[in-house]
Design a protein around this motif. Sequence first.
Motif, PDB file in Angstrom:
ATOM      1  N   ILE A   6      39.920  10.550  48.063  1.00 16.68           N
ATOM      2  CA  ILE A   6      40.546  11.561  48.723  1.00 16.68           C
ATOM      3  C   ILE A   6      40.143  12.845  47.979  1.00 16.68           C
ATOM      4  N   ASN A   7      39.896  13.788  48.587  1.00 18.01           N
ATOM      5  CA  ASN A   7      39.587  15.013  48.101  1.00 18.01           C
ATOM      6  C   ASN A   7      40.938  16.098  48.402  1.00 18.01           C
ATOM      7  N   MET A   8      41.845  16.043  47.619  1.00 19.89           N
ATOM      8  CA  MET A   8      42.704  16.521  47.875  1.00 19.89           C
ATOM      9  C   MET A   8      43.007  18.369  47.722  1.00 19.89           C
ATOM     10  N   PHE A   9      41.977  18.702  46.558  1.00 21.21           N
ATOM     11  CA  PHE A   9      42.237  19.858  46.424  1.00 21.21           C
ATOM     12  C   PHE A   9      40.946  20.686  46.933  1.00 21.21           C
ATOM     13  N   LYS A  10      41.340  21.857  47.469  1.00 24.22           N
ATOM     14  CA  LYS A  10      40.165  22.866  48.185  1.00 24.22           C
ATOM     15  C   LYS A  10      39.714  23.858  46.847  1.00 24.22           C
ATOM     16  N   LYS A  11      38.596  24.081  46.759  1.00 20.72           N
ATOM     17  CA  LYS A  11      37.877  25.042  45.894  1.00 20.72           C
ATOM     18  C   LYS A  11      38.355  26.293  45.992  1.00 20.72           C
ATOM     19  N   ARG A  12      38.979  26.856  44.881  1.00 14.68           N
ATOM     20  CA  ARG A  12      39.422  28.392  45.063  1.00 14.68           C
ATOM     21  C   ARG A  12      38.396  29.227  45.195  1.00 14.68           C
ATOM     22  N   GLY A  21      47.417  30.725  52.715  1.00 14.57           N
ATOM     23  CA  GLY A  21      46.754  29.683  53.540  1.00 14.57           C
ATOM     24  C   GLY A  21      47.538  28.421  53.263  1.00 14.57           C
ATOM     25  N   ASN A  22      47.174  27.278  53.928  1.00 15.62           N
ATOM     26  CA  ASN A  22      47.906  26.019  53.862  1.00 15.62           C
ATOM     27  C   ASN A  22      47.100  24.925  53.458  1.00 15.62           C
ATOM     28  N   LEU A  23      46.212  25.166  52.546  1.00 16.23           N
ATOM     29  CA  LEU A  23      45.294  24.164  51.679  1.00 16.23           C
ATOM     30  C   LEU A  23      45.519  24.163  50.282  1.00 16.23           C
ATOM     31  N   LEU A  24      45.751  23.045  49.738  1.00 14.95           N
ATOM     32  CA  LEU A  24      46.148  22.829  48.316  1.00 14.95           C
ATOM     33  C   LEU A  24      44.880  23.462  47.321  1.00 14.95           C
TER      34      LEU A  24
ATOM     35  N   VAL B 135      47.925  19.310  53.755  1.00 16.64           N
ATOM     36  CA  VAL B 135      48.229  20.315  54.312  1.00 16.64           C
ATOM     37  C   VAL B 135      49.647  21.064  53.914  1.00 16.64           C
ATOM     38  N   LEU B 136      49.480  22.186  53.323  1.00 16.72           N
ATOM     39  CA  LEU B 136      51.085  22.496  52.908  1.00 16.72           C
ATOM     40  C   LEU B 136      51.536  23.195  53.912  1.00 16.72           C
TER      41      LEU B 136
END
Lengths: 160, 160
Positions: A6-12, A21-24, B135-136
């Motif tokens: 699972i790729n939980m984290f989005k690149k900053r 936004g709503n992405l971690l 999704v936050l």
Amino acid sequence: MLNKSINMFKKRENVGEIEEGNLLSPKFDNDGLIPVVTTCANTKEILMHGYMNVEALKLTIETKEAYYWSRSRKKIWHKGKTSGFVQKVKEIRIDDDQDSVWLSVDIGDGASCHVGYRSCFYRSIPFGDSSASTVLKFEEKEKVFDPKKVYGDAPNPTKL
Amino acid sequence: MLNKSINMFKKRENVGEIEEGNLLSPKFDNDGLIPVVTTCANTKEILMHGYMNVEALKLTIETKEAYYWSRSRKKIWHKGKTSGFVQKVKEIRIDDDQDSVWLSVDIGDGASCHVGYRSCFYRSIPFGDSSASTVLKFEEKEKVFDPKKVYGDAPNPTKL
């Protein structure tokens, strides 16, 4: 245990996205750590301040129990594994710039502090009186457990 | 403003003294900073996670208003000086190994977050569901203030 697929984290990539936004997109510092504040879901008191690395944050999100990175022992730390006071996660929040985490947990009548108190923050600092020296006040009067009985001769994590 | 004649901090010499004693021996990291968690004295929610250097901690203890070290602006930061949302200190606590601070403050109906929300922790992270992407969820629905009106064109402190 950790589902690495699972790729939980989005690149900053974008400040607006990080804040609104709503992405971690958690920010880990130069040591690969993010600070974590843990409160009691019932009393709302702060129990502890710790750190997570990527793996600890993923494990906490997946298992619903709090994992940290122990800076003194330099390893993943399943909180409560030795003492029995596991932290059951009730809520996880992230702040505006996503560089700190707030964990709300259930520890029942247990404790969170290796010294034996319920909260690590068992002493208050007097303030607003510029004349006196700074003598801390104990806000917790009794320990919840005896650390010698629980931890035996394990090294004390507190460092000078 | 800062009364430099007062030696508030005792040198860290002994782990037992740091954990069980009543003298203030805060540990500042390699950058000279100590992490600070600030909660609302009324609602008990966490408002923000920040940092203090020696001067900010002394100013906070002496003036009863919260001062931080701004890592983005690299200077002492009297919280609320621009926005008007000064934090009036109600309690200061220090943790077991004295390397983090808990500040309980009164901000009335104000806000603490530069994005405009009351708390910096306005989003929660879903957990315990290993199937979905992360999704936050926005736990605060409305901003307390419009950051453009308050801060104008000042640089955003959030960094990638």
